[in-house]
Design an enzyme around this catalytic site. Structure first.
Site, PDB file in Angstrom:
ATOM      1  N   ARG A   1       0.850  -1.192  -0.191  1.00 16.75           N
ATOM      2  CA  ARG A   1       0.029  -0.161   0.216  1.00 16.75           C
ATOM      3  C   ARG A   1       0.774   1.434  -0.035  1.00 16.75           C
ATOM      4  O   ARG A   1       0.449   2.259  -0.702  1.00 16.75           O
ATOM      5  CB  ARG A   1      -0.880  -0.088   1.176  1.00 16.75           C
ATOM      6  CG  ARG A   1      -1.975  -1.026   0.923  1.00 16.75           C
ATOM      7  CD  ARG A   1      -2.918  -1.358   2.248  1.00 16.75           C
ATOM      8  NE  ARG A   1      -3.406  -0.014   2.684  1.00 16.75           N
ATOM      9  CZ  ARG A   1      -3.775   0.251   3.677  1.00 16.75           C
ATOM     10  NH1 ARG A   1      -3.473  -0.657   4.929  1.00 16.75           N
ATOM     11  NH2 ARG A   1      -4.380   1.519   4.219  1.00 16.75           N
TER      12      ARG A   1
ATOM     13  N   HIS B   1      -4.887   8.361  12.210  1.00 19.24           N
ATOM     14  CA  HIS B   1      -4.601   6.965  12.158  1.00 19.24           C
ATOM     15  C   HIS B   1      -3.125   6.853  11.738  1.00 19.24           C
ATOM     16  O   HIS B   1      -2.724   5.551  11.242  1.00 19.24           O
ATOM     17  CB  HIS B   1      -5.619   6.229  11.454  1.00 19.24           C
ATOM     18  CG  HIS B   1      -7.016   6.025  11.825  1.00 19.24           C
ATOM     19  ND1 HIS B   1      -8.033   5.935  11.247  1.00 19.24           N
ATOM     20  CD2 HIS B   1      -7.359   6.281  13.264  1.00 19.24           C
ATOM     21  CE1 HIS B   1      -9.092   5.725  12.041  1.00 19.24           C
ATOM     22  NE2 HIS B   1      -8.833   5.905  13.463  1.00 19.24           N
TER      23      HIS B   1
ATOM     24  N   ALA C   1     -17.422  12.323  -3.902  1.00 20.55           N
ATOM     25  CA  ALA C   1     -16.613  13.268  -3.213  1.00 20.55           C
ATOM     26  C   ALA C   1     -16.177  14.426  -4.029  1.00 20.55           C
ATOM     27  O   ALA C   1     -16.359  15.421  -4.130  1.00 20.55           O
ATOM     28  CB  ALA C   1     -15.589  12.758  -2.353  1.00 20.55           C
TER      29      ALA C   1
END
Ligand code: BJW
Length: 241
Positions: free
Chosen positions: A62, A117, A227
């Site tokens: 990722r 996070h 969005a």
């Protein structure tokens, strides 16, 4: 939204949905599984202790992927808001990508983004507690640049760990006239509770999401759509109003 008291302080919470149109998978969508693992099974200290290679591989993949992605019009619109909003503004992102910063960096804005996070592009040395910037892999157990120990892990907040900068977030929620949630499912606490915190402290609340979320019932208003369309339209409304 209905005309009310003048708007000065805004807190915006963003989630994976704001980066979806940049090509980054959300966690709880159809594409959200990774090699048959749910995020809840990989993003825990217990999973890391049990199978560190699996977890480090997941994050290495990722970390590499986000570096190939670019901000979309929703990130750009929030950067524009940041540049033009004279009142208080805090963008609390649950995302560990750096697309808010890259949208802002392109436009030369300040640092009103908080990663509750953590961040893919940081590592955390569990031996000396330093947090070096990190764009490469961790699976090969590289030494910490500060202490030399091979004790680096992703600098992200796993289930059961305490999210970052909660005091600053709660202070901003206490001052907020408007709380806006963008692209988050409302499945993960404490972020999922911010709408209720903000409401009880007197803020108006607005949700922008592709579809209704687990938290929709707590918002004064919910607007549904992508969005990349909803966020620029809302920012225009705010700056022109
Ligand atoms: C679009 C779109 C488009 C798509 N346009 N929208 C039982 C009850 C209540 C709580 C708990 C419980 N048991 C345990 C807990 C606590 C636990 C928790 O919440 N668990 C739940 C599973 C129930 N939480 C924790 O453990 C947290 N720590 C904690 O509570 O500490 C205690 C404490 C807190 C405060 C003070 C003192 C002590 C830690 C949570 C850590 C979460 N970590 C992760 C991984 C981060 C690293 C990584 O990336 O791998 O964070 S999990 C994952 O979920 C990631 C995300 O930030 C987080 C939220 O996901 P998000 O962003 O909402 O994504 P999705 O996929 O869920 O939703 C996407 C949304 O986008 C959807 O709504 C779509 O509709 C929308 N969308 N395309 C607009 N184009």
């Amino acid at each position: 939204m209905a005309a009310m008291a003048p708007l000065r302080n805004i807190v915006i919470l963003t989630g994976a949905g704001i980066s979806a149109e940049s090509g980054i998978d959300t966690f709880r969508s159809a594409g959200g599984l990774w090699e048959q693992h749910r995020v809840e099974d990989v993003a825990t200290p217990e999973a890391f202790a049990r199978d560190p290679d699996l977890v480090l591989r997941f994050y290495d993949m990722r970390r590499a992927a986000i570096q190939t992605k670019a901000p979309n019009p929703a990130h750009d619109a929030l950067a524009r808001l940041d540049r033009n909003w004279d009142g208080g503004l805090l963008i609390v992102t649950q995302n560990v990508d750096d697309l808010h910063e890259r949208a802002g960096a392109l436009l030369g804005i300040s640092g009103r983004v908080l990663h509750m996070h953590g961040e893919h592009l940081n590592a955390w040395c569990t031996a000396c507690d330093s947090r070096p910037r990190w764009s490469g892999t961790l699976i090969d157990r590289p030494p910490c640049p500060t202490c030399g120990e091979a004790a680096l892990r992703p600098d992200v907040v796993w289930f059961g760990e305490v999210p970052y900068e909660m005091d600053r977030i709660h202070a901003a929620l206490g001052e907020a006239d408007l709380f806006v949630s963008i692209g988050t499912s409302g499945a993960v606490y404490p972020a999922a509770g911010f709408v209720r915190n903000a409401r009880s402290l007197g803020a108006r609340t607005l949700e922008l999401n592709l579809e209704a979320s687990q938290g929709s019932r707590w918002f004064d208003e919910t607007r549904l759509g992508p969005a990349s369309e909803l966020v620029p339209a809302w920012v225009d409304e705010l700056l022109d109003g």
